[in-house]
Design an enzyme around this catalytic site. Structure first.
Site, short mmCIF file in Angstrom:
data_model
loop_
_atom_site.label_atom_id
_atom_site.label_comp_id
_atom_site.label_asym_id
_atom_site.label_seq_id
_atom_site.Cartn_x
_atom_site.Cartn_y
_atom_site.Cartn_z
N ASP A 44 0.76 -1.35 0.27
CA ASP A 44 0.05 0.36 0.38
C ASP A 44 0.98 1.09 0.40
O ASP A 44 1.61 1.37 0.54
CB ASP A 44 -0.75 -0.08 1.51
CG ASP A 44 -2.10 1.00 1.38
OD1 ASP A 44 -3.16 0.55 0.80
OD2 ASP A 44 -1.98 2.15 1.02
N HIS A 78 -10.45 -5.33 -2.74
CA HIS A 78 -8.85 -5.43 -2.07
C HIS A 78 -8.97 -5.83 -0.88
O HIS A 78 -9.89 -5.23 0.12
CB HIS A 78 -7.98 -4.73 -2.72
CG HIS A 78 -8.55 -3.13 -2.09
ND1 HIS A 78 -9.44 -2.14 -2.57
CD2 HIS A 78 -8.45 -2.36 -0.99
CE1 HIS A 78 -9.70 -1.36 -2.44
NE2 HIS A 78 -9.11 -1.29 -1.32
P1 AMP Z 1 -10.24 1.23 -0.02
O1 AMP Z 1 -9.95 3.08 0.75
O2 AMP Z 1 -10.36 0.16 1.04
O3 AMP Z 1 -10.04 1.51 -1.27
O4 AMP Z 1 -8.37 1.26 -0.06
C1 AMP Z 1 -7.52 2.54 -1.14
C2 AMP Z 1 -6.33 1.91 -0.24
O5 AMP Z 1 -5.07 1.74 -1.89
C3 AMP Z 1 -5.15 2.69 0.26
O6 AMP Z 1 -4.75 1.97 1.35
C4 AMP Z 1 -4.25 3.37 -0.20
O7 AMP Z 1 -3.25 3.71 0.36
C5 AMP Z 1 -4.06 2.42 -1.39
N1 AMP Z 1 -3.43 2.98 -2.62
C6 AMP Z 1 -4.45 3.69 -3.25
N2 AMP Z 1 -3.52 4.04 -4.61
C7 AMP Z 1 -2.76 3.27 -5.21
C8 AMP Z 1 -1.58 3.15 -5.10
N3 AMP Z 1 -0.93 3.56 -6.85
N4 AMP Z 1 -0.14 1.84 -4.87
C9 AMP Z 1 -0.60 1.00 -3.72
N5 AMP Z 1 -1.32 2.11 -3.02
C10 AMP Z 1 -2.45 2.73 -3.29
#
Ligand code: AMP
Ligand code: ZN
Length: 113
Positions: free
Chosen positions: A29, A99
């Site tokens: 993440d 996810h």
């Molecule tokens: P959610 O809020 O449950 O939809 O989780 C989305 C997650 O994706 C968050 O913890 C973000 O930090 C993570 N995230 C968003 N963009 C990226 C990226 N480009 N690479 C890795 N993690 C990401």
């Protein structure tokens, strides 16, 4: 396909790969909330947990097995870890490709915020 996590799983957008196979992709993440914070996703696009269908049962099992294996590899399996899948706005879902958040390496609070 404009989905961020489809692009990440397809290698179009860079990520720190933790594990991958034919069905599952796991990566660090970008904004970690714990010493271990890894996202485990299916390569198949499924927008929210509400869209998981009968055909996906085996896939969802693979998602959990991949997360368990990563937890073991990172040495947090016996200490404990959390697997979280947020669904829709009030739960805080921001990326609409399912996810599992694999969180661990510190004590967790309950209930979550
Ligand atoms: P959610 O809020 O449950 O939809 O989780 C989305 C997650 O994706 C968050 O913890 C973000 O930090 C993570 N995230 C968003 N963009 C990226 C990226 N480009 N690479 C890795 N993690 C990401
Ligand atoms: Zn997607």
């Amino acid at each position: 396909m404009s989905c961020l996590f489809c692009k990440i799983a397809g290698g179009e957008i860079p990520s720190k790969t933790v594990y991958q196979d034919e069905y599952v992709y796991a990566f660090e993440d970008v904004n970690p909330q714990a010493p271990v914070h890894i996202l485990v996703i299916p390569r198949k696009h499924i927008a929210t947990s509400l869209e998981i269908g009968d055909d996906d049962n085996e896939l969802i099992g693979k998602l959990y097995q991949a997360a368990n294996n990563i937890a073991k590899e990172r040495g947090i399996a016996d200490r404990g870890f959390r697997l979280v899948m947020n669904c829709n706005a009030e739960a805080g879902q921001t990326v609409f490709h399912i996810h599992l958040h694999l969180l661990g390496g510190r004590p967790m609070q309950w209930p979550p915020g």
